[in-house]
Design a protein around this motif. Structure first.
Motif, PDB file in Angstrom:
ATOM      1  N   GLN A 125      31.923  39.051  40.380  1.00 51.45           N
ATOM      2  CA  GLN A 125      33.334  39.436  40.509  1.00 51.45           C
ATOM      3  C   GLN A 125      33.482  40.899  40.919  1.00 51.45           C
ATOM      4  O   GLN A 125      34.454  41.274  41.565  1.00 51.45           O
ATOM      5  N   VAL A 126      32.502  41.734  40.532  1.00 54.21           N
ATOM      6  CA  VAL A 126      32.611  43.177  40.732  1.00 54.21           C
ATOM      7  C   VAL A 126      31.301  43.721  41.280  1.00 54.21           C
ATOM      8  O   VAL A 126      30.214  43.305  40.853  1.00 54.21           O
ATOM      9  N   GLY A 127      31.397  44.640  42.233  1.00 53.68           N
ATOM     10  CA  GLY A 127      30.241  45.384  42.718  1.00 53.68           C
ATOM     11  C   GLY A 127      30.378  46.849  42.339  1.00 53.68           C
ATOM     12  O   GLY A 127      31.486  47.394  42.313  1.00 53.68           O
ATOM     13  N   ILE A 128      29.258  47.480  42.027  1.00 55.29           N
ATOM     14  CA  ILE A 128      29.240  48.919  41.719  1.00 55.29           C
ATOM     15  C   ILE A 128      28.279  49.584  42.688  1.00 55.29           C
ATOM     16  O   ILE A 128      27.109  49.200  42.773  1.00 55.29           O
ATOM     17  N   LEU A 129      28.777  50.551  43.431  1.00 55.69           N
ATOM     18  CA  LEU A 129      27.933  51.343  44.325  1.00 55.69           C
ATOM     19  C   LEU A 129      27.707  52.706  43.682  1.00 55.69           C
ATOM     20  O   LEU A 129      28.673  53.423  43.378  1.00 55.69           O
ATOM     21  N   ILE A 130      26.444  53.054  43.468  1.00 58.58           N
ATOM     22  CA  ILE A 130      26.093  54.314  42.817  1.00 58.58           C
ATOM     23  C   ILE A 130      25.879  55.386  43.869  1.00 58.58           C
ATOM     24  O   ILE A 130      25.072  55.228  44.788  1.00 58.58           O
ATOM     25  N   VAL A 284      40.010  41.166  36.199  1.00 59.65           N
ATOM     26  CA  VAL A 284      41.401  40.694  36.092  1.00 59.65           C
ATOM     27  C   VAL A 284      42.176  41.044  37.354  1.00 59.65           C
ATOM     28  O   VAL A 284      42.922  40.221  37.903  1.00 59.65           O
ATOM     29  N   GLU A 285      42.000  42.269  37.840  1.00 60.32           N
ATOM     30  CA  GLU A 285      42.720  42.674  39.053  1.00 60.32           C
ATOM     31  C   GLU A 285      42.287  41.849  40.253  1.00 60.32           C
ATOM     32  O   GLU A 285      43.103  41.533  41.129  1.00 60.32           O
ATOM     33  N   GLY A 286      41.000  41.487  40.312  1.00 59.99           N
ATOM     34  CA  GLY A 286      40.539  40.622  41.394  1.00 59.99           C
ATOM     35  C   GLY A 286      41.230  39.271  41.375  1.00 59.99           C
ATOM     36  O   GLY A 286      41.611  38.733  42.421  1.00 59.99           O
ATOM     37  N   ALA A 287      41.414  38.738  40.178  1.00 64.22           N
ATOM     38  CA  ALA A 287      42.122  37.454  40.062  1.00 64.22           C
ATOM     39  C   ALA A 287      43.570  37.588  40.497  1.00 64.22           C
ATOM     40  O   ALA A 287      44.131  36.678  41.125  1.00 64.22           O
ATOM     41  N   ILE A 318      46.605  28.240  36.739  1.00 62.41           N
ATOM     42  CA  ILE A 318      45.939  29.179  37.638  1.00 62.41           C
ATOM     43  C   ILE A 318      44.567  28.687  38.092  1.00 62.41           C
ATOM     44  O   ILE A 318      44.138  28.932  39.221  1.00 62.41           O
ATOM     45  N   ASP A 319      43.850  27.969  37.213  1.00 61.40           N
ATOM     46  CA  ASP A 319      42.516  27.513  37.575  1.00 61.40           C
ATOM     47  C   ASP A 319      42.526  26.512  38.721  1.00 61.40           C
ATOM     48  O   ASP A 319      41.485  26.244  39.318  1.00 61.40           O
ATOM     49  N   ASP A 320      43.706  25.956  39.043  1.00 66.05           N
ATOM     50  CA  ASP A 320      43.779  24.978  40.115  1.00 66.05           C
ATOM     51  C   ASP A 320      43.565  25.596  41.490  1.00 66.05           C
ATOM     52  O   ASP A 320      43.177  24.894  42.428  1.00 66.05           O
ATOM     53  N   PHE A 321      43.842  26.908  41.618  1.00 62.69           N
ATOM     54  CA  PHE A 321      43.719  27.492  42.953  1.00 62.69           C
ATOM     55  C   PHE A 321      42.881  28.766  43.017  1.00 62.69           C
ATOM     56  O   PHE A 321      42.573  29.240  44.106  1.00 62.69           O
ATOM     57  N   LEU A 322      42.480  29.325  41.876  1.00 57.31           N
ATOM     58  CA  LEU A 322      41.620  30.499  41.919  1.00 57.31           C
ATOM     59  C   LEU A 322      40.171  30.102  42.204  1.00 57.31           C
ATOM     60  O   LEU A 322      39.707  29.046  41.743  1.00 57.31           O
ATOM     61  N   PRO A 323      39.424  30.926  42.950  1.00 60.79           N
ATOM     62  CA  PRO A 323      37.986  30.675  43.097  1.00 60.79           C
ATOM     63  C   PRO A 323      37.320  30.598  41.723  1.00 60.79           C
ATOM     64  O   PRO A 323      37.761  31.237  40.769  1.00 60.79           O
ATOM     65  N   TYR A 326      36.696  33.526  39.310  1.00 63.32           N
ATOM     66  CA  TYR A 326      37.833  34.209  38.693  1.00 63.32           C
ATOM     67  C   TYR A 326      38.576  33.335  37.679  1.00 63.32           C
ATOM     68  O   TYR A 326      39.560  33.774  37.089  1.00 63.32           O
ATOM     69  N   GLN A 327      38.126  32.125  37.464  1.00 64.09           N
ATOM     70  CA  GLN A 327      38.872  31.220  36.594  1.00 64.09           C
ATOM     71  C   GLN A 327      38.822  31.621  35.123  1.00 64.09           C
ATOM     72  O   GLN A 327      39.631  31.157  34.324  1.00 64.09           O
ATOM     73  N   ILE A 328      37.899  32.513  34.739  1.00 66.93           N
ATOM     74  CA  ILE A 328      37.872  32.997  33.356  1.00 66.93           C
ATOM     75  C   ILE A 328      39.107  33.825  33.029  1.00 66.93           C
ATOM     76  O   ILE A 328      39.431  34.028  31.854  1.00 66.93           O
ATOM     77  N   VAL A 329      39.804  34.309  34.051  1.00 74.79           N
ATOM     78  CA  VAL A 329      40.953  35.187  33.796  1.00 74.79           C
ATOM     79  C   VAL A 329      42.054  34.449  33.051  1.00 74.79           C
ATOM     80  O   VAL A 329      42.781  35.042  32.250  1.00 74.79           O
TER      81      VAL A 329
END
Length: 387
Positions: A125-130, A284-287, A318-323, A326-329
């Motif tokens: 869900q999230v990437g971190i670039l150092i 959450v923001e991604g969802a 929401i789980d019907d259309f979220l990837p 992201y359905q844990i949101v």
């Protein structure tokens, strides 16, 4: 109920500090003092990995920096409320070695490991670039421009070569840009300052990277300061030799006969306690963004907050259309309110957290504690969203 699964992909060039960061991230959150202050704790699902991380940290206390990782690793951490037996959140941490973005695979075995590792990107869900704080301090804006250009070029290259091998690479849409070795900067330096400098000095390169990652809405607006260890501030200010930042630098010092560096303080970290909460909020923001994109009736000017309100209104469907990732949101929003996510004061969050612990509400306890961590003094310095 099983814990909520969060998946994060960590990227950075060799020597940027990923290996040390992971050891400090784990050790800090196993301490009784952390549990007392933040009301949750961490455990490695694989106990052998937990011992490995603790071993790295204990060697740091002796000034021995670990060798950088040269292979893809997955670490899984559970987060428990203080005094409660069941985990509420599970973070899958995918550590991508820096050399993957610098060299071709050495052999067929490494090529297969790379293929398997890149498939994990689709779960993240999230990437971190150092960004390497030592190089940024030495080279300034030129380093950040190079980092963005290089990472964008390598992502494009990996995408092409993977597609030729029949593997589709899907990068995360939500991103955090983190500055490592932040202890090298003045105490008043904040993630907000880093954000301002990046947007001012590397806007063209940032736009290119966003386009490559297809993350125009979510790369370049979350920033963090991270430091796994710190040399004593008074000794650095006095101009004494700095602590070697990695194993190569330590060996160089031994070979050249330079004066011994001042002992570091592994307990004086910056931002490592804020990292898991930042991953949670970013998910959450991604969802919200995915939900906004799926809603035909949304306004083009709808803000993220308005989108979150809309998400809460139809959380049951929401789980019907979220990837899937992201359905844990939908579960998160059943345990923590919209008001808590965006505006509740720190003292009220802490009271809600303690009340959830007393009632044995595992999920509400950890989720509220993580949101509260972003509003602690360290969170306000180490994490910033500019939009």
């Amino acid at each position: 109920m099983p814990p909520l699964d969060l998946h994060v992909a960590l990227f950075g060039a060799s020597g940027a500090g990923k290996t040390v960061l992971l050891a400090a991230f784990y050790r800090a959150q196993t301490q009784p003092s952390f549990q007392d202050e933040y009301a949750y704790k961490i455990q490695a699902v694989n106990k052998a990995q937990g011992n490995q991380l603790l071993g790295r940290f204990y060697r740091l206390e002796e000034g021995k920096f670990p060798e950088g990782s040269t292979r893809f690793d997955e670490y899984v951490f559970d987060f428990f409320p203080r005094d409660l037996p069941e985990p509420a959140v599970r973070i899958h941490w995918y550590d991508y070695p820096g050399r993957w973005w610098e060299d071709e695979p050495a052999d067929a075995e490494e090529r297969e490991l790379m293929r398997e590792g890149l498939l994990k990107l689709g779960l993240s869900q999230v990437g971190i670039l150092i960004a390497d704080g030592a190089k940024y301090q030495d080279e300034g804006a030129g380093y950040i421009r190079w980092l963005f250009e290089h990472f964008a070029d390598e992502c494009e290259r990996l995408g092409r070569t993977s597609a030729a091998a029949g593997v589709e690479v899907s990068f995360p849409r939500e991103w955090i840009l983190a500055l490592s070795k932040a202890d090298l900067f003045p105490p008043e330096y904040r993630a907000e300052d880093f954000a301002r400098e990046v947007c001012r000095d590397a806007d063209d390169q940032l736009a290119k990277l966003c386009a490559v990652l297809r993350a125009e809405q979510a790369f370049g607006h979350r920033f963090m300061l991270l430091s796994s260890v710190a040399a004593p501030r008074d000794r650095r200010d006095a101009g004494e030799v700095g602590e070697p930042r990695d194993a190569d630098e330590a060996r160089e010092g031994a070979e050249t006969g330079e004066p011994r560096a001042p002992r570091i303080d592994p307990k004086a970290s910056i931002g490592v306690r804020t990292l898991a909460p930042a991953i949670l909020v970013s998910t959450v923001e991604g969802a919200v963004r995915e939900a906004q994109a799926a809603r035909r009736d949304k306004s083009a000017r709808e803000t993220l907050l308005e989108g979150l309100r809309g998400l809460v209104q139809f959380v049951d469907s929401i789980d019907d259309f979220l990837p899937k990732k992201y359905q844990i949101v939908s579960k998160i929003l059943r345990y923590i309110s919209l008001k808590d996510l965006v505006s509740t004061r720190l003292d009220r969050l802490k009271r809600a957290r303690e009340d959830a612990i007393r009632k044995g509400d595992t999920f509400k306890a950890v989720l509220t504690a993580m949101v509260a961590a972003l509003r602690e003094e360290e969170g306000l310095r180490a994490y910033h969203q500019n939009q």
